[in-house]
Design a protein around this motif. Structure first.
Motif, short mmCIF file in Angstrom:
data_model
loop_
_atom_site.label_atom_id
_atom_site.label_comp_id
_atom_site.label_asym_id
_atom_site.label_seq_id
_atom_site.Cartn_x
_atom_site.Cartn_y
_atom_site.Cartn_z
N LEU A 76 0.83 -1.20 0.00
CA LEU A 76 0.00 0.00 0.00
C LEU A 76 0.87 1.25 0.00
O LEU A 76 0.57 2.22 -0.71
N GLU A 77 1.97 1.23 0.75
CA GLU A 77 2.88 2.38 0.75
C GLU A 77 3.42 2.64 -0.66
O GLU A 77 3.49 3.79 -1.11
N GLU A 78 3.80 1.59 -1.37
CA GLU A 78 4.31 1.74 -2.74
C GLU A 78 3.27 2.39 -3.64
O GLU A 78 3.59 3.27 -4.44
N ARG A 79 2.01 1.95 -3.53
CA ARG A 79 0.96 2.52 -4.38
C ARG A 79 0.67 3.98 -4.00
O ARG A 79 0.38 4.80 -4.87
N LEU A 80 0.73 4.29 -2.72
CA LEU A 80 0.54 5.68 -2.28
C LEU A 80 1.63 6.57 -2.86
O LEU A 80 1.34 7.66 -3.38
N VAL A 81 2.87 6.12 -2.80
CA VAL A 81 3.99 6.90 -3.33
C VAL A 81 3.83 7.08 -4.84
O VAL A 81 4.01 8.17 -5.38
N GLU A 82 3.48 5.99 -5.54
CA GLU A 82 3.30 6.06 -7.00
C GLU A 82 2.24 7.09 -7.38
O GLU A 82 2.36 7.78 -8.39
N SER A 83 1.19 7.19 -6.57
CA SER A 83 0.08 8.09 -6.89
C SER A 83 0.31 9.52 -6.44
O SER A 83 -0.45 10.42 -6.77
N GLY A 84 1.37 9.72 -5.64
CA GLY A 84 1.63 11.05 -5.10
C GLY A 84 0.85 11.35 -3.84
O GLY A 84 0.82 12.50 -3.38
N ALA A 85 0.22 10.34 -3.26
CA ALA A 85 -0.54 10.53 -2.02
C ALA A 85 0.39 10.52 -0.82
O ALA A 85 1.49 9.94 -0.86
N GLU A 86 -0.04 11.13 0.24
CA GLU A 86 0.74 11.15 1.48
C GLU A 86 0.74 9.76 2.12
O GLU A 86 -0.29 9.10 2.19
N VAL A 87 1.90 9.33 2.60
CA VAL A 87 2.02 8.06 3.32
C VAL A 87 1.99 8.37 4.81
O VAL A 87 2.88 9.06 5.31
N PRO A 88 0.98 7.89 5.53
CA PRO A 88 0.93 8.18 6.97
C PRO A 88 2.09 7.52 7.70
O PRO A 88 2.50 6.40 7.35
N GLU A 89 2.61 8.19 8.71
CA GLU A 89 3.74 7.66 9.45
C GLU A 89 3.40 6.38 10.20
O GLU A 89 4.28 5.57 10.48
N ASP A 90 2.12 6.21 10.52
CA ASP A 90 1.72 5.05 11.32
C ASP A 90 1.09 3.94 10.47
O ASP A 90 0.32 3.13 10.98
N LEU A 91 1.43 3.88 9.17
CA LEU A 91 0.81 2.89 8.30
C LEU A 91 1.08 1.46 8.78
O LEU A 91 0.18 0.62 8.81
N ASP A 92 2.31 1.18 9.18
CA ASP A 92 2.63 -0.17 9.68
C ASP A 92 1.81 -0.49 10.92
O ASP A 92 1.30 -1.61 11.07
N ARG A 93 1.67 0.50 11.80
CA ARG A 93 0.88 0.28 13.02
C ARG A 93 -0.57 0.01 12.69
O ARG A 93 -1.20 -0.85 13.33
N LEU A 94 -1.11 0.72 11.70
CA LEU A 94 -2.50 0.49 11.31
C LEU A 94 -2.70 -0.94 10.84
O LEU A 94 -3.68 -1.59 11.20
N PHE A 95 -1.78 -1.44 10.04
CA PHE A 95 -1.90 -2.81 9.55
C PHE A 95 -1.76 -3.82 10.69
O PHE A 95 -2.47 -4.83 10.72
#
Length: 220
Positions: A76-95
């Motif tokens: 999901l982080e890779e797709r967010l970066v590809e799209s130019g969307a912000e990657v939340p700092e707590d993405l790993d924690r959310l998962f």
């Protein structure tokens, strides 16, 4: 140049995808923050949805997972970066917090359950709610108790399951009417948060076969 102000079709698609991914992150966050009984109920609903009810969610799963059967925080982080969307700092924690099976990843059913939290028009449909309630009321007593929830969630004690029911409806047992009110209680808040975060493509999700247990929609 005199365009219509909306940009090229590619620009509009990229913006829609970016908003869809941002909306998905917001949905996962809302799912993590939801009571555990609601998380479980949304997983049941995810199993129950039929063909054509969540097509755009299915498409988003396949887009993120690509040739895998699971969506991970890294994918999901890779797709967010590809799209130019912000990657939340707590993405790993959310998962990690949304983990319903394999750590730090979601299969299709888990992904659909999380995305559904912003789709009350699907999960609050009365026939769907009745079917989900029947799953919780495995003994067909017309009441959901700590004992019946414990049978479905053996990692929790019966007392802990009773506490989940109390959190949901303020009682130690839950009727269908209680369940309906519980599932619809934050419908307005969910809709408002979703409207702020999600794109038309994500909010227009209409569905795909759930496909059972761990796999669901196959990536293409």
């Amino acid at each position: 140049l005199g365009g219509d102000g909306g940009g090229s079709p590619t620009t509009r698609r990229n913006a829609s995808l970016r908003d869809s991914l941002t909306g998905l992150v917001a949905a996962i966050r809302a799912f993590v923050d939801a009571p555990r009984l609601k998380q479980m109920s949304l997983c049941v609903v995810a199993h129950l949805l039929g063909d054509g009810q969540a097509d755009s969610i299915s498409w988003l799963f396949r887009y993120i997972a690509r040739n895998s059967w699971r969506v991970t925080a890294k994918r999901l982080e890779e797709r967010l970066v590809e799209s130019g969307a912000e990657v939340p700092e707590d993405l790993d924690r959310l998962f990690e917090a949304a983990d319903l099976g394999e750590p730090a990843s979601m299969d299709y059913i888990e992904f659909l359950a999380a995305a559904l939290i912003f789709r009350p028009e699907l999960y609050c449909d009365r026939p769907v709610l009745r079917a989900a309630y029947r799953f919780l009321d495995a003994a067909d007593d017309g009441i959901v108790t700590g004992q019946s929830v414990h049978a479905l969630m053996p990692d929790l004690s019966e007392e802990e399951c009773t506490a989940l029911i109390h959190e949901a409806c303020g009682e130690t047992a839950m009727t269908f009417q209680d369940f309906e009110l519980f599932m619809a209680a934050d419908e307005a808040a969910c809709t408002s948060a979703h409207d702020a975060a999600a794109s038309p493509a994500f909010s227009a999700a209409e569905a795909e076969p759930c496909g059972g247990g761990g796999g669901g929609a196959s990536p293409s």
